[in-house]
Design a protein around this motif. Structure first.
Motif, PDB file in Angstrom:
ATOM      1  N   TYR A 107      34.219  -6.346   1.989  1.00  9.72           N
ATOM      2  CA  TYR A 107      35.096  -6.913   3.006  1.00  9.72           C
ATOM      3  C   TYR A 107      34.945  -6.211   4.350  1.00  9.72           C
ATOM      4  O   TYR A 107      35.553  -6.603   5.336  1.00  9.72           O
ATOM      5  CB  TYR A 107      36.566  -6.779   2.581  1.00  9.72           C
ATOM      6  N   SER A 108      34.158  -5.150   4.365  1.00 13.39           N
ATOM      7  CA  SER A 108      34.160  -4.236   5.503  1.00 13.39           C
ATOM      8  C   SER A 108      33.286  -4.700   6.665  1.00 13.39           C
ATOM      9  O   SER A 108      32.077  -4.890   6.520  1.00 13.39           O
ATOM     10  CB  SER A 108      33.675  -2.862   5.033  1.00 13.39           C
ATOM     11  N   GLY A 109      33.896  -4.850   7.816  1.00 15.27           N
ATOM     12  CA  GLY A 109      33.124  -5.131   9.022  1.00 15.27           C
ATOM     13  C   GLY A 109      32.264  -3.935   9.410  1.00 15.27           C
ATOM     14  O   GLY A 109      31.133  -4.091   9.877  1.00 15.27           O
ATOM     15  N   THR A 110      32.798  -2.725   9.205  1.00 14.91           N
ATOM     16  CA  THR A 110      32.067  -1.496   9.529  1.00 14.91           C
ATOM     17  C   THR A 110      30.746  -1.428   8.765  1.00 14.91           C
ATOM     18  O   THR A 110      29.675  -1.195   9.342  1.00 14.91           O
ATOM     19  CB  THR A 110      32.912  -0.249   9.142  1.00 14.91           C
ATOM     20  N   VAL A 111      30.830  -1.637   7.446  1.00 12.90           N
ATOM     21  CA  VAL A 111      29.626  -1.555   6.617  1.00 12.90           C
ATOM     22  C   VAL A 111      28.689  -2.732   6.920  1.00 12.90           C
ATOM     23  O   VAL A 111      27.465  -2.563   6.980  1.00 12.90           O
ATOM     24  CB  VAL A 111      29.993  -1.497   5.119  1.00 12.90           C
ATOM     25  N   SER A 112      29.252  -3.917   7.140  1.00 12.89           N
ATOM     26  CA  SER A 112      28.410  -5.084   7.423  1.00 12.89           C
ATOM     27  C   SER A 112      27.590  -4.916   8.690  1.00 12.89           C
ATOM     28  O   SER A 112      26.451  -5.386   8.766  1.00 12.89           O
ATOM     29  CB  SER A 112      29.269  -6.340   7.533  1.00 12.89           C
ATOM     30  N   ALA A 113      28.160  -4.252   9.683  1.00 11.40           N
ATOM     31  CA  ALA A 113      27.409  -4.009  10.924  1.00 11.40           C
ATOM     32  C   ALA A 113      26.186  -3.138  10.634  1.00 11.40           C
ATOM     33  O   ALA A 113      25.075  -3.422  11.101  1.00 11.40           O
ATOM     34  CB  ALA A 113      28.303  -3.355  11.977  1.00 11.40           C
ATOM     35  N   ALA A 114      26.377  -2.095   9.837  1.00 15.58           N
ATOM     36  CA  ALA A 114      25.244  -1.224   9.474  1.00 15.58           C
ATOM     37  C   ALA A 114      24.243  -2.003   8.621  1.00 15.58           C
ATOM     38  O   ALA A 114      23.022  -1.834   8.753  1.00 15.58           O
ATOM     39  CB  ALA A 114      25.752   0.017   8.737  1.00 15.58           C
ATOM     40  N   MET A 115      24.753  -2.881   7.761  1.00 18.66           N
ATOM     41  CA  MET A 115      23.871  -3.712   6.933  1.00 18.66           C
ATOM     42  C   MET A 115      23.033  -4.644   7.807  1.00 18.66           C
ATOM     43  O   MET A 115      21.837  -4.853   7.558  1.00 18.66           O
ATOM     44  CB  MET A 115      24.726  -4.521   5.963  1.00 18.66           C
ATOM     45  N   GLU A 116      23.647  -5.182   8.847  1.00 18.73           N
ATOM     46  CA  GLU A 116      22.909  -6.037   9.786  1.00 18.73           C
ATOM     47  C   GLU A 116      21.779  -5.241  10.439  1.00 18.73           C
ATOM     48  O   GLU A 116      20.681  -5.759  10.653  1.00 18.73           O
ATOM     49  CB  GLU A 116      23.873  -6.583  10.853  1.00 18.73           C
ATOM     50  N   GLY A 117      22.055  -3.961  10.726  1.00 15.19           N
ATOM     51  CA  GLY A 117      21.000  -3.092  11.254  1.00 15.19           C
ATOM     52  C   GLY A 117      19.845  -2.969  10.272  1.00 15.19           C
ATOM     53  O   GLY A 117      18.672  -3.092  10.641  1.00 15.19           O
ATOM     54  N   ALA A 118      20.182  -2.747   8.996  1.00 14.09           N
ATOM     55  CA  ALA A 118      19.150  -2.617   7.956  1.00 14.09           C
ATOM     56  C   ALA A 118      18.345  -3.914   7.830  1.00 14.09           C
ATOM     57  O   ALA A 118      17.127  -3.884   7.663  1.00 14.09           O
ATOM     58  CB  ALA A 118      19.804  -2.244   6.621  1.00 14.09           C
ATOM     59  N   ILE A 119      19.028  -5.046   7.936  1.00 17.60           N
ATOM     60  CA  ILE A 119      18.332  -6.348   7.874  1.00 17.60           C
ATOM     61  C   ILE A 119      17.307  -6.434   9.009  1.00 17.60           C
ATOM     62  O   ILE A 119      16.234  -7.004   8.853  1.00 17.60           O
ATOM     63  CB  ILE A 119      19.352  -7.515   7.949  1.00 17.60           C
ATOM     64  N   HIS A 120      17.635  -5.840  10.144  1.00 16.90           N
ATOM     65  CA  HIS A 120      16.718  -5.825  11.282  1.00 16.90           C
ATOM     66  C   HIS A 120      15.679  -4.704  11.183  1.00 16.90           C
ATOM     67  O   HIS A 120      14.957  -4.438  12.141  1.00 16.90           O
ATOM     68  CB  HIS A 120      17.492  -5.708  12.601  1.00 16.90           C
ATOM     69  N   GLY A 121      15.656  -4.013  10.055  1.00 16.35           N
ATOM     70  CA  GLY A 121      14.633  -2.993   9.838  1.00 16.35           C
ATOM     71  C   GLY A 121      14.898  -1.691  10.574  1.00 16.35           C
ATOM     72  O   GLY A 121      13.975  -0.919  10.835  1.00 16.35           O
ATOM     73  N   ILE A 122      16.175  -1.438  10.903  1.00 20.92           N
ATOM     74  CA  ILE A 122      16.528  -0.212  11.632  1.00 20.92           C
ATOM     75  C   ILE A 122      17.321   0.712  10.707  1.00 20.92           C
ATOM     76  O   ILE A 122      18.176   0.261   9.942  1.00 20.92           O
ATOM     77  CB  ILE A 122      17.357  -0.564  12.892  1.00 20.92           C
ATOM     78  N   GLN A 123      17.021   2.016  10.760  1.00 20.46           N
ATOM     79  CA  GLN A 123      17.765   3.008   9.992  1.00 20.46           C
ATOM     80  C   GLN A 123      19.241   2.913  10.386  1.00 20.46           C
ATOM     81  O   GLN A 123      19.568   2.960  11.584  1.00 20.46           O
ATOM     82  CB  GLN A 123      17.244   4.410  10.307  1.00 20.46           C
TER      83      GLN A 123
END
Lengths: 253, 253
Positions: A107-123
């Motif tokens: 449910y976390s927006g905080t974690v989802s933002a970091a996940m979106e970063g990972a989807i874009h291939g960024i640490q």
């Protein structure tokens, strides 16, 4: 390092201020964050209305910052694809006001933002203070700085990210750092029913945490024991070991 | 069986109507769905304002139905914990207007609703028509009925759900059913920049799919080959095989 910072509590939150300010001492920091509180938005993205960005003065700093009238995931997408001139080396989402542990990371927006970063291939990593009263964000900001140093020497595989939670105690009382798994978090009495002045029913999402027996390795147990938890997560939801079972169901059109 | 039906296209969408109507021939069906289009909401839940429910006449049927001014996940939570008198035997989310494949399931309200069902320990599935023009929902509704029969004889483990997509072709051209993994879906040119009549910039989320080489087992490949894809998924995001690596980072406070 070039570090992109976002959150889900909004660009005016104390957590993102403390985080970005500490990091900016040694690094080039960019802030792209929601214009208001967007917590519990999960991995929502905005498709049905357009997004606007606003260049901002970020508190008492010279950090380049933009607010976005969208979700945390929108912020990361927009930052990478429309706002910033180059891909950041690292994305940090936080510091969140409250825990992001166990099943709740869905449910976390905080974690989802970091996940979106990972989807874009960024640490990428997410960081949360696992309590909500008298928060000392400095502990989280300092730990985030340490993690940035670790990311200079090491990297995590594509499609993965780290989820960090800081326990509710003074810095000296923190037992250490544990690498953990996501625990299970369930709630009871989730809805509080009320009647409005016009006699209409409405519901507040509430809920008491059911403190189930937690696996020794879980982030929830770790935080309870006053350790910092670092959980490696990914976003491949496939349940591989169930494929053979379902094949035996022999489904036909 | 008692079947709870929801979706993310809203309670007035054709997909949920066709699904609930077909299922109601043999089963007791309840509909609890968003009062409007809520797609791409991911696993968002509503914490910052209260939720209202409205008992509805559901098209030309006698199916008991409620609309909720919240997200698909809110609908499932409310249905189970506040609206229905007993736990349903099965939750079906759909039939979605458009694909829910690969990485995109993270953003999907349809899949998140079924995931919320799994979190509550209920057998759950999501079903989507993997195309957006001239949709024949009857194909999806009929396949959902067949899956319900399968769920009478079989069950999936707690914490798992099934994600089903129907390919873009006539019923007779469907090659069969494959049990698949989630593929990878990436986009380019994600944002379209426009200027409003007052000279202000705004962005539309758009994006062309980059058709990457897909694993043979993936849902994306399966749909392209005109098979129905059934992907078993779960919501444990822990990346177990990364724990040892991160432990070697030797992180200290």
């Amino acid at each position: 390092m070039n570090i992109l910072v976002t959150n889900d509590d909004g660009i005016f939150a104390e957590g993102i201020y403390k985080l970005a300010k500490v990091l900016s001492k040694k690094h080039k920091v960019f802030v792209v964050a929601p214009d208001r509180q967007r917590s519990a938005t999960g991995h929502a993205i905005t498709m049905h209305h357009p997004l606007r960005t606003q260049k901002m003065k970020f508190f008492d700093t010279d950090i380049e910052a933009w607010s976005v009238d969208g979700t945390p995931s929108d912020c990361i997408k927009l930052a990478i694809e429309a706002i910033l001139n180059e891909k950041p080396d690292l994305i940090i989402s936080g510091i969140n006001d409250g825990p992001n542990l166990g099943t709740d990371v869905l449910y976390s927006g905080t974690v989802s933002a970091a996940m979106e970063g990972a989807i874009h291939g960024i640490q990428s990593m997410a960081i949360s203070m696992a309590y909500t009263k008298n928060i000392d964000y400095n502990i989280g900001a300092e730990f985030a700085s340490k993690m940035v140093e670790k990311f200079k020497e090491n990297s995590i595989p594509e499609n993965t990210l780290l989820n960090i939670n800081i326990p509710d105690c003074k810095k000296n009382d923190i037992g250490g750092v544990k690498i953990t798994t996501l625990g299970v978090r369930r709630y009871k009495n989730s809805f509080i029913k009320r009647i409005d002045p016009r006699g209409q029913v409405y519901y507040w999402l509430g809920g008491d945490i059911i403190d189930e027996a937690q696996n020794e390795s879980s982030d929830i147990k770790c935080i309870k024991d006053k350790y910092i938890s670092v959980t490696p997560i990914h976003y491949d939801l496939t349940k591989y070991d169930l494929i053979e079972t379902i094949e035996k169901w022999n489904i036909r059109i």
